[in-house]
Design a protein around this motif. Sequence first.
Motif, short mmCIF file in Angstrom:
data_model
loop_
_atom_site.label_atom_id
_atom_site.label_comp_id
_atom_site.label_asym_id
_atom_site.label_seq_id
_atom_site.Cartn_x
_atom_site.Cartn_y
_atom_site.Cartn_z
N THR A 6 0.84 -1.19 0.00
CA THR A 6 0.00 0.00 0.00
C THR A 6 0.88 1.24 0.00
O THR A 6 1.88 1.30 0.71
N ARG A 7 0.48 2.21 -0.80
CA ARG A 7 1.14 3.51 -0.83
C ARG A 7 0.27 4.53 -0.09
O ARG A 7 -0.95 4.34 0.03
N ILE A 8 0.89 5.59 0.37
CA ILE A 8 0.15 6.65 1.06
C ILE A 8 -1.02 7.13 0.19
O ILE A 8 -2.11 7.38 0.69
N SER A 9 -0.78 7.23 -1.11
CA SER A 9 -1.84 7.71 -2.01
C SER A 9 -3.03 6.75 -2.10
O SER A 9 -4.10 7.13 -2.57
N ILE A 11 -4.46 5.40 0.56
CA ILE A 11 -5.22 5.43 1.83
C ILE A 11 -6.68 5.81 1.65
O ILE A 11 -7.55 5.16 2.24
N GLU A 40 -7.14 5.69 9.59
CA GLU A 40 -6.04 6.06 8.69
C GLU A 40 -4.69 5.85 9.35
O GLU A 40 -3.74 5.40 8.71
N GLN A 41 -4.59 6.18 10.63
CA GLN A 41 -3.30 6.03 11.31
C GLN A 41 -2.88 4.57 11.37
O GLN A 41 -1.69 4.26 11.25
N LYS A 44 -1.39 3.92 8.02
CA LYS A 44 -0.09 4.58 7.90
C LYS A 44 0.99 3.82 8.68
O LYS A 44 2.11 3.66 8.19
N THR A 45 0.65 3.36 9.86
CA THR A 45 1.61 2.58 10.65
C THR A 45 1.97 1.29 9.91
O THR A 45 3.15 0.92 9.85
N ASP A 46 0.97 0.63 9.35
CA ASP A 46 1.24 -0.59 8.58
C ASP A 46 2.12 -0.30 7.37
O ASP A 46 3.02 -1.09 7.04
N ILE A 47 1.89 0.83 6.70
CA ILE A 47 2.73 1.22 5.57
C ILE A 47 4.17 1.42 6.05
O ILE A 47 5.12 0.92 5.43
N ASP A 48 4.33 2.15 7.14
CA ASP A 48 5.67 2.39 7.70
C ASP A 48 6.38 1.09 8.05
O ASP A 48 7.61 1.00 7.94
#
Length: 168
Positions: A6-9, A11, A40-41, A44-48
């Motif tokens: 997954t990319r930030i874009s 989300i 969303e957070q 984002k944490t999973d993406i990180d």
Amino acid sequence: MILRKTRISDIPRVMEIINQAKQYFKNNDIDQWQDGYPCEQSIKTDIDNDEAFVLEDQGKILGTCMVTIQGEPTYNVIDGEWLYNEDYICVHRIAVDSQYKGTGLGTIILDQAVAMYPQYHSLRMDTHEHNLSMQRLLTKYGFQFCGIITLQSGALRRAYEKKVNTTM
């Protein structure tokens, strides 16, 4: 179809799919994902952590999930017994676009998640006791019910495991 990171874009689309799942749970009196999680957070944490994935077909995101090989702390204590005492793949937060529910996308997500980590012996998942559609997917996929785990929130979940690498 491909399961990709997954990319930030991604989300907004991921949250659209997750919100559809939340509504499905609410409509079916399933007390899962009704407290603001996942948000969303969480994504984002999973993406990180390189653990967020989307199922994409011809540029369209149809599903989402989190895949980890870091272990799941809530799996350390189970009222029951895990099948294997090995490192495992863990998949959380599978959700598919509601217009594609029941079309086999969950199976595709699991197949591709397992294919990413061929060295792992088993796959573990958990679900809410009233989430019968996920329980059907897990049973159909060959998971075995292992017992009950307790989330950090105190909520109980049905825990499942499946052997995924038969060469070990």
